[in-house]
Design a protein around this motif. Structure first.
Motif, PDB file in Angstrom:
ATOM      1  N   ASN A 213      69.072  16.845  18.734  1.00  0.00           N
ATOM      2  CA  ASN A 213      67.632  16.603  18.785  1.00  0.00           C
ATOM      3  C   ASN A 213      67.432  15.095  18.778  1.00  0.00           C
ATOM      4  O   ASN A 213      67.668  14.444  17.757  1.00  0.00           O
ATOM      5  CB  ASN A 213      66.943  17.207  17.563  1.00  0.00           C
ATOM      6  CG  ASN A 213      67.253  18.680  17.415  1.00  0.00           C
ATOM      7  OD1 ASN A 213      66.960  19.474  18.305  1.00  0.00           O
ATOM      8  ND2 ASN A 213      67.876  19.037  16.306  1.00  0.00           N
ATOM      9  N   ASN A 224      68.560  20.022  12.648  1.00  0.00           N
ATOM     10  CA  ASN A 224      67.672  21.120  13.024  1.00  0.00           C
ATOM     11  C   ASN A 224      66.518  21.309  12.034  1.00  0.00           C
ATOM     12  O   ASN A 224      65.404  21.634  12.420  1.00  0.00           O
ATOM     13  CB  ASN A 224      68.457  22.433  13.098  1.00  0.00           C
ATOM     14  CG  ASN A 224      69.216  22.541  14.402  1.00  0.00           C
ATOM     15  OD1 ASN A 224      68.934  21.785  15.344  1.00  0.00           O
ATOM     16  ND2 ASN A 224      70.171  23.438  14.467  1.00  0.00           N
ATOM     17  N   ASP A 225      66.817  21.112  10.748  1.00  0.00           N
ATOM     18  CA  ASP A 225      65.757  21.332   9.771  1.00  0.00           C
ATOM     19  C   ASP A 225      64.775  20.168   9.706  1.00  0.00           C
ATOM     20  O   ASP A 225      63.776  20.237   9.011  1.00  0.00           O
ATOM     21  CB  ASP A 225      66.357  21.595   8.389  1.00  0.00           C
ATOM     22  CG  ASP A 225      67.008  20.355   7.823  1.00  0.00           C
ATOM     23  OD1 ASP A 225      68.108  20.016   8.268  1.00  0.00           O
ATOM     24  OD2 ASP A 225      66.393  19.720   6.951  1.00  0.00           O
ATOM     25  N   SER A 228      60.526  20.637  13.727  1.00  0.00           N
ATOM     26  CA  SER A 228      59.768  21.866  13.640  1.00  0.00           C
ATOM     27  C   SER A 228      58.834  21.960  14.839  1.00  0.00           C
ATOM     28  O   SER A 228      58.104  21.014  15.129  1.00  0.00           O
ATOM     29  CB  SER A 228      58.965  21.875  12.331  1.00  0.00           C
ATOM     30  OG  SER A 228      58.194  23.033  12.273  1.00  0.00           O
ATOM     31  N   GLN A 241      66.275  17.249  23.868  1.00  0.00           N
ATOM     32  CA  GLN A 241      67.683  17.585  23.737  1.00  0.00           C
ATOM     33  C   GLN A 241      68.507  16.576  24.514  1.00  0.00           C
ATOM     34  O   GLN A 241      68.147  16.175  25.611  1.00  0.00           O
ATOM     35  CB  GLN A 241      67.944  18.993  24.301  1.00  0.00           C
ATOM     36  CG  GLN A 241      67.203  20.069  23.555  1.00  0.00           C
ATOM     37  CD  GLN A 241      67.643  20.171  22.112  1.00  0.00           C
ATOM     38  OE1 GLN A 241      68.788  20.462  21.824  1.00  0.00           O
ATOM     39  NE2 GLN A 241      66.724  19.894  21.196  1.00  0.00           N
ATOM     40  N   TRP A 278      68.369  31.793   8.286  1.00  0.00           N
ATOM     41  CA  TRP A 278      68.824  30.510   8.828  1.00  0.00           C
ATOM     42  C   TRP A 278      70.316  30.589   9.136  1.00  0.00           C
ATOM     43  O   TRP A 278      70.780  30.064  10.135  1.00  0.00           O
ATOM     44  CB  TRP A 278      68.527  29.405   7.815  1.00  0.00           C
ATOM     45  CG  TRP A 278      68.732  28.022   8.352  1.00  0.00           C
ATOM     46  CD1 TRP A 278      69.806  27.230   8.128  1.00  0.00           C
ATOM     47  CD2 TRP A 278      67.846  27.282   9.197  1.00  0.00           C
ATOM     48  NE1 TRP A 278      69.648  26.027   8.776  1.00  0.00           N
ATOM     49  CE2 TRP A 278      68.446  26.029   9.441  1.00  0.00           C
ATOM     50  CE3 TRP A 278      66.601  27.539   9.774  1.00  0.00           C
ATOM     51  CZ2 TRP A 278      67.861  25.039  10.229  1.00  0.00           C
ATOM     52  CZ3 TRP A 278      66.011  26.548  10.565  1.00  0.00           C
ATOM     53  CH2 TRP A 278      66.643  25.326  10.784  1.00  0.00           C
ATOM     54  N   GLU A 347      62.012  19.757  24.547  1.00  0.00           N
ATOM     55  CA  GLU A 347      62.092  20.993  23.780  1.00  0.00           C
ATOM     56  C   GLU A 347      60.694  21.586  23.585  1.00  0.00           C
ATOM     57  O   GLU A 347      60.490  22.785  23.646  1.00  0.00           O
ATOM     58  CB  GLU A 347      62.743  20.689  22.433  1.00  0.00           C
ATOM     59  CG  GLU A 347      63.113  21.891  21.628  1.00  0.00           C
ATOM     60  CD  GLU A 347      64.202  22.732  22.277  1.00  0.00           C
ATOM     61  OE1 GLU A 347      64.506  23.783  21.716  1.00  0.00           O
ATOM     62  OE2 GLU A 347      64.741  22.359  23.343  1.00  0.00           O
ATOM     63  N   ARG A 474      74.289  26.132  12.492  1.00  0.00           N
ATOM     64  CA  ARG A 474      75.072  25.153  13.248  1.00  0.00           C
ATOM     65  C   ARG A 474      75.622  24.103  12.298  1.00  0.00           C
ATOM     66  O   ARG A 474      75.127  23.927  11.198  1.00  0.00           O
ATOM     67  CB  ARG A 474      74.189  24.421  14.276  1.00  0.00           C
ATOM     68  CG  ARG A 474      73.282  25.304  15.063  1.00  0.00           C
ATOM     69  CD  ARG A 474      74.048  26.089  16.114  1.00  0.00           C
ATOM     70  NE  ARG A 474      73.130  27.039  16.734  1.00  0.00           N
ATOM     71  CZ  ARG A 474      72.262  26.720  17.683  1.00  0.00           C
ATOM     72  NH1 ARG A 474      72.185  25.497  18.119  1.00  0.00           N
ATOM     73  NH2 ARG A 474      71.468  27.633  18.187  1.00  0.00           N
TER      74      ARG A 474
END
Length: 920
Positions: A213, A224-225, A228, A241, A278, A347, A474
RNA sequence: GCAGAAAUGGUGGAAUGGUAGACACGAAGGACUUAAAAUCCUUUGGCCUUUACCGGCUGUGUGGGUUCGAGUCCCACUUUCUGUACCA
C-alpha cells in the motif's frame, strides 16, 4: 469544615510522590498482578476527557487488587514515534523529538492531576534509545531466525545453513515466500551473495518484493491495518498498490498459533471474532489444471472442490505470474490494454468502481475431471495476494463468477438440485449434487459437505492437487520511508543486506537538515551525514513502523532499566504476562496481532515464559463529543431557539460548548465570542431562555466540543472526575460526554464529606442499620469491580451514603469501612479520611474488607399478586432457607392471611433464593 | 454480503428468569432568601380512578414461542452501531 477538593488533592498527590507510594518491585513469594493500559501517542492537542476513561477503570482495578494484597504492576509510558510529529516537523522544521517531548510533558501534567497509581519509575518512551535498542534487537533476532513448520517454532538461521550444507532443502519444512529446492552440492556451490538471497526467503524478518500500500501524499508504505477503504487511516490520503522491495515480518507463519491462542485468553467475543476474521483461515484444496497445447500447469485454490464439474472458465489476477505465459499472440494487444487500464486504477477506484471487467488470454485449461477445454480469462476481481492468484470459476455457485459469466456470456452449469440460477447464483453450501459425474468420480446425489470431502480425497489420490489451508493474514510490511522511527541495524554490501554487530545498539537516529525525502526520492535518512558503517557501507534508509515500538513494551515495563536484556529472567518469571489489559478495540487487527506475534516469537526463543501476552482484555468505549448548535435565520444575524427553529428558514451553526450550560445558551457570552456575533439578536423560548440543539460527534477542536479534564479537575476535583467518568455508563460502551450530570456526583462527595465529619469521632458500635448498609455496599462494590461494572458501584455508594446520612447516629467504624471501599474510586478523599481516622501509611494499602452475609438477611416480604385471572400468593424466600421450610412458611403465611380460604393450592412453586408462588 | 454488539422514561442508564425504570441528570412544585446562587423537601413512564388516602389498567423495537412467571431464554423480522469485504 467544607469539602475543599483542591487542597486535599494537591496535598495527597504530593504525599504519594514524596513517599513513592506506587513504586513496585519484584517480591518473590508475593502474588503479582499486572494491570496495563494501552500507552498513548502524545498528540499536540493534549488529553480530552475521553482519554482517561480506560485509565480510570484500570486504576480502580489496580488499587482494588493492591488492597487485596497483590503486588500490582501498573506502569505507563508513551508511544512516541508517529506520523503527526513528523508531519509537524516537515511544516515547521522543528525536530520531532522536541515536539514529542513537549507533548509528553503536557500529557504527564494532565495525567498527574487525576491521581493515577502509575509507577512512573518504570516509564518507557518508544523513541528513547535505551528503549528502542530492544526493538532493534528483536528485529535482529527475527532476521537471524526462520520458522520451522515441522517443529512449529522459530529456529536459528545457523541451523538452517548447516542443514543446507549437508542435505540441501531435503527435509526442510519452512515458512517461506516461495518454495525452493536444491541439493547440498548446489548450496555449497553458491557464492555468498546468492546464499544470502536464498536465506532471505526463510528469515522471519526478511526483505521481499511485494505489492504494498503506497501512499504518495505521506511518501511511505502502509500496513494493511493502516489502510481503510482505500485511504490511509492517518490523514485519509489515497493509497495505491505498488510493487516494492520492503522489510517484512513473517507474521503469516504464526497464523495458526495466533488463531489457536485466542481460545486461551479472556477477551470479548467480538474482538476475538475480529481477529479470527483477520487471520481468515479457510480450508480447501490446491488443484492443478493442465493447459491445452502446453506444459504449463495452472495452480488454483478453492474451498468448493465439489463444484469442479461446474467450472466453465478460469480467471487470473492481472498481476499473476501466469499472465505473460498464457497470453496467446493474437490476444497480446487486448491483454496489455487491459493490464494498463487496471494498473492506473488506485485501490480506492477499484473499490468504488465495481464494474465487471476482464479479457480473454487466448489459452484454454483442461478440467482434470472431465477433460473438457475451458477458457482462461484475466480479471481484477481475482486478487494476486490471496491463494495462488488464479481461480476456477463456477458461475452457478459463486456470485462473482456469476456476474462475470453473465457479462461475457459464458456458460452456467447448475450443480445443486433445485437451485435456480437464472437470475442469480446459488452460493449456499447446502443441497444435493447433480450434473457431477465424470469418468473417475461421481458426486451426484451427495450432500455438498460430503461432496467436498469426497472430491478432496479424490484429487489427493489421483495426485491432481492437495488439501490446503489458506490464511488471509499477510506478512507485516515493516519498513517506512520516514524519519521519525527506529533505524534498522542493517547495512548493504553489494546490494545485499547484512546485520550490523549487536554492539552498535542502540543505533541512534541521526540528525537531518530536513524531514522530506531527498531530491532523488530517497527517504529522509538519505540526508543524514555519515550514515555509513565504519567500513563505509551504506546503512538502511527506512525506519520501522509505529507498531514496532508498541509490540513488546509490556515486557520492557517489567524490567525497564535492564541494559543486558529486553527483560531479565527474574523479572519475566515473576511478572509473566499482563493479567488485565485495558484499551480500545480499534487495535484488534494491528497492535493486538503484532504484539501477540512478537511475544510468540520471543517465546520460541525462550526469552519470555508465557505464550500469550494479554490474559484478559477489556475494551473501553470511545467517549464522543456532544456538540451544541444555534440556528441562524438565513442572511440575518438573528438566532432562533431550538423549539422554534422550524418556523423560520434557519442554518444550524456549531457553538462553543463552553458558552452553553444544560443546552441553555449564555447569549451575552455568545455575543462576545466572535466579533460577527456582537450584535446578534435572539428569538427566545417563552421562559426567556435560548435552547441549543445538540448532536453526538467525534470530540475535536473544530467542532467546539472538546472538554478538557484539567477544567473539570479545577472546578470539581479529580475524585469527582473519576467517579463521574465511571458513572456515565458501562465501560465498554461508547457514549457522548455530557458535563450536565457531573453536579450529582460532586454533590455525593460533599454529602460523604459531611457524613464523615459527623461520624469521625463517634466511637459507638455500628447499629444494625449501619451494618446492613455498609455490608451491602461492600458486597456490591466487590462484585462490581470484578465485573468491571463501575457505574453501578458508584450508584451503590450514593445509596449507602444516603442511607447512612438519614440515620441519627453513624459510627466511626462505618465510615472507616466506607473509606476502604471508596479508596480505588476516589483515592484523594479516601486518603484524607484514612489519615484523619488516625491510620499510618496510605489508604492504598488498606485491606479490602469482607462483608458478612448475616447482616444482609432480609425479612420475609409478602405481597399478593394476580395474574392471568388466576390469583396467586407470593412471598419472597430467604436465600439460604431450605425448600421444604420455605414451602411450609409460605403455606402457613398464606393461611394466616386468610388467603387460602380453606382451599388446597393447585400448585406451590418454590425457587430457593427466589420467590414462592402459591397458585390456586 | 458476512461477522459481532445493541434497542428500556424527556436524557445517561439499573435490573443472578422473580415487585421493570435502581442511581443520576433534567423538569415541575415547595422551603429558606430582599433577590439570585447554593442547599433542603416533594412529585416525575403513560393512561385511568379518587377530595385525599387507596387502587386499577398498560408498558422494555415488532410478531410468535418456552415458562407458574420473560426486559432477560428460543425462533423470525425491523432498525441502529461497530468491524470487515471481490479472500474463491
Amino acid at each position: 469544615m467544607e469539602y475543599n477538593h483542591k487542597e486535599i488533592e494537591q496535598r495527597w498527590q504530593q504525599y504519594w510522590k514524596d513517599n513513592e507510594t506506587y513504586k513496585t518491585e519484584v517480591e518473590p513469594g508475593r502474588k503479582k498482578f499486572y494491570v496495563l493500559d494501552m500507552f498513548p501517542y502524545p498528540s499536540g492537542a493534549g488529553l480530552h476527557v475521553g482519554h482517561p476513561l480506560g485509565y480510570i477503570a484500570s486504576d480502580i482495578y489496580s488499587r482494588y487488587k493492591r488492597q487485596q494484597g497483590f503486588n500490582v504492576l501498573h506502569p505507563m509510558g508513551y508511544d512516541a514515534y508517529g506520523l503527526p510529529a513528523e508531519q509537524y516537523a516537515i511544516q515547521t522544521g522543528q525536530h520531532p523529538e522536541i515536539t514529542t517531548n513537549a507533548n509528553i510533558a503536557r500529557y504527564r501534567e494532565q495525567l498527574d492531576k487525576i491521581g493515577f497509581s502509575f509507577d512512573w519509575s518504570r516509564e518507557v518512551r518508544t523513541c528513547d534509545p535505551e528503549y528502542y535498542r530492544w526493538t532493534q534487537w528483536a528485529f535482529m533476532q527475527m532476521f537471524n531466525h526462520w520458522y520451522d513448520r515441522a517443529e512449529g517454532k522459530a529456529r536459528p538461521i545457523a541451523e538452517l545453513v548447516e542443514h543446507f550444507s549437508k542435505y540441501g532443502t531435503e527435509g526442510v519444512n519452512a515458512a517461506t515466500g516461495k518454495d525452493m529446492e536444491f541439493t547440498a552440492d548446489e548450496w555449497n556451490a553458491m557464492d555468498e551473495r546468492r546464499q544470502r538471497e536464498v536465506l532471505m526467503n526463510y528469515r522471519i524478518a526478511y526483505q521481499g518484493e511485494t505489492m504494498v500500500n503506497w501512499c504518495p501524499q505521506l511518501g511511505t508504505v502502509l500496513a494493511n491495518d493502516e489502510v481503510s477503504e482505500g485511504v490511509s487511516v492517518r490523514g485519509g490520503f489515497p493509497v495505491e498498490q505498488k510493487l516494492m522491495t520492503q522489510w517484512c515480518l513473517r507474521v503469516s507463519a504464526y497464523a495458526q498459533r495466533l488463531l489457536d491462542g485466542l481460545d486461551d485468553v479472556q477477551w470479548s467475543e467480538s474482538l476475538k471474532e475480529t481477529q479470527r476474521n483477520w487471520i481468515g483461515r479457510s480450508e480447501g484444496a490446491e488443484m492443478r489444471f493442465g493447459v491445452a497445447d502446453s506444459d504449463i500447469e495452472l495452480e488454483i485454490f478453492t474451498t468448493r472442490a465439489d463444484t469442479i464439474f461446474g467450472v466453465t472458465f478460469m480467471v487470473l489476477a492481472p498481476e499473476s505470474a501466469y499472465v505473460p505465459m498464457l497470453t496467446a499472440p493474437e490476444q497480446k494487444e487486448a491483454v496489455e490494454a487491459y493490464l494498463n487500464e487496471v494498473k492506473h486504477k488506485t485501490e480506492r477506484e477499484r473499490q468504488i468502481d465495481r464494474k465487471v471487467s476482464g479479457v480473454f488470454t487466448g489459452s484454454y485449461a483442461i478440467n482434470p475431471l472431465t477433460g473438457k477445454k475451458i477458457p482462461i480469462w484475466i480479471s481484477d476481481y481475482v486478487l494476486a495476494g490471496y491463494g495462488t492468484g488464479a481461480i476456477m470459476a463456477v458461475p452457478a455457485h459463486d456470485s462473482r463468477d456469476y456476474a462475470f459469466a453473465r457479462h461475457f456470456n459464458l456458460p452456467v452449469i447448475p450443480l445443486i438440485e433445485g437451485a435456480d440460477v437464472s437470475e442469480e447464483s446459488f452460493d449456499a453450501k447446502e443441497g444435493r449434487m447433480i450434473n457431477s459425474c465424470g469418468p473417475d468420480l461421481d458426486l451426484n446425489g451427495l450432500e455438498v459437505k460430503e461432496a467436498i470431502a469426497r472430491t478432496k480425497r479424490h484429487i489427493e489420490e489421483k495426485g491432481l492437487g492437495k488439501v490446503k489451508v489458506n490464511y488471509r493474514l499477510r506478512d507485516a510490511i515493516f519498513s517506512r520511508q520516514r524519519y521519525w522511527g527506529e533505524p534498522f541495524p542493517v547495512y548493504y554490501k553489494d546490494g545485499v543486506a547484512y546485520l550490523m554487530d549487536e554492539s552498535v545498539l542502540p543505533l541512534r537516529l541521526p540528525e537531518v537538515d530536513s524531514y522530506l525525502p531527498t531530491s532523488t526520492g530517497e527517504p529522509p535518512l538519505g540526508r543524514a551525514k555519515g550514515w555509513v558503517t565504519p567500513e563505509g557501507y551504506p546503512i538502511e534508509l527506512c525506519t520501522m513502523p509505529g507498531f514496532a515500538g508498541s509490540s513488546a513494551y509490556y515486557l520492557r515495563y517489567m524490567d525497564p532499566r535492564n541494559d543486558k536484556a529486553l527483560v531479565g529472567k527474574e523479572a519475566d518469571e515473576y511478572w509473566r504476562n499482563v493479567d488485565l489489559y485495558v484499551g480500545g478495540a480499534e487495535h484488534a487487527t494491528g497492535h493486538l496481532i503484532y504484539s501477540r506475534f512478537w511475544n510468540k516469537f520471543l517465546y520460541d526463543l525462550g526469552y519470555v515464559v508465557e505464550a500469550e501476552p494479554f490474559a484478559k482484555l477489556v475494551n473501553q468505549g470511545m467517549i464522543q463529543g456532544r456538540s451544541n448548535f444555534v440556528y441562524r435565520i438565513k442572511d440575518t444575524n438573528t438566532f432562533v431557539t431550538y423549539g422554534k427553529r422550524k418556523e423560520y428558514d434557519t442554518t444550524p451553526i456549531r457553538v462553543d460548548i463552553n458558552l452553553v450550560n444544560n443546552d441553555i445558551l449564555d447569549t451575552e457570552a455568545f455575543r462576545r465570542w466572535r466579533p460577527e456575533y456582537a450584535d446578534a439578536e435572539f428569538v427566545l423560548d417563552a421562559d426567556g431562555k435560548y435552547r441549543c440543539g445538540y448532536a453526538v460527534e467525534k470530540m475535536s477542536k473544530s467542532m467546539f466540543n472538546v472538554v478538557n479534564p484539567d477544567d473539570i479537575v479545577e472546578r470539581y476535583g479529580a475524585d469527582t472526575l473519576r467517579l463521574y467518568e465511571m458513572f456515565l455508563g458501562p465501560i465498554e460502551q461508547s457514549k457522548p460526554w455530557d458535563t450536565n450530570g457531573i453536579d450529582g456526583v460532586h454533590r455525593f462527595l460533599r454529602k460523604l464529606w459531611n457524613l464523615f465529619e459527623r461520624a469521625e469521632k463517634n466511637d459507638t458500635e455500628m447499629s444494625r442499620e449501619e451494618k446492613k448498609s455498609v455490608h451491602k455496599l461492600i458486597k456490591k462494590v466487590t462484585a462490581d469491580i470484578e465485573n468491571f461494572s463501575f457505574n453501578t458501584s458508584v450508584a451503590a455508594f450514593m445509596i449507602a451514603v444516603n442511607e447512612l446520612s438519614a440515620l441519627k447516629s453513624v459510627s466511626r467504624e462505618s465510615v472507616e469501612l466506607l473509606t476502604r471501599v471508596l479508596a480505588p474510586f476516589a483515592p484523594h478523599i479516601a486518603e484524607e479520611f484514612w489519615h484523619r481516622l488516625g491510620h499510618e501509611g496510605t489508604v492504598v494499602d488498606a485491606q479490602w474488607p469482607e462483608w458478612n452475609e448475616d447482616y444482609l438477611k432480609e425479612d420475609i416480604k409478602k405481597y399478593p399478586v394476580s395474574f392471568n385471572g388466576k390469583t396467586r400468593y407470593t412471598i419472597e424466600a430467604p436465600a439460604d432457607a431450605p425448600r421444604e421450610e420455605v414451602e411450609r412458611i409460605a403455606l402457613a403465611d398464606a393461611n394466616a392471611a386468610k388467603w387460602l380460604d380453606g382451599k388446597t393450592p393447585r400448585k406451590v412453586i418454590v425457587v430457593p433464593g427466589k420467590i414462592v408462588n402459591i397458585v390456586l
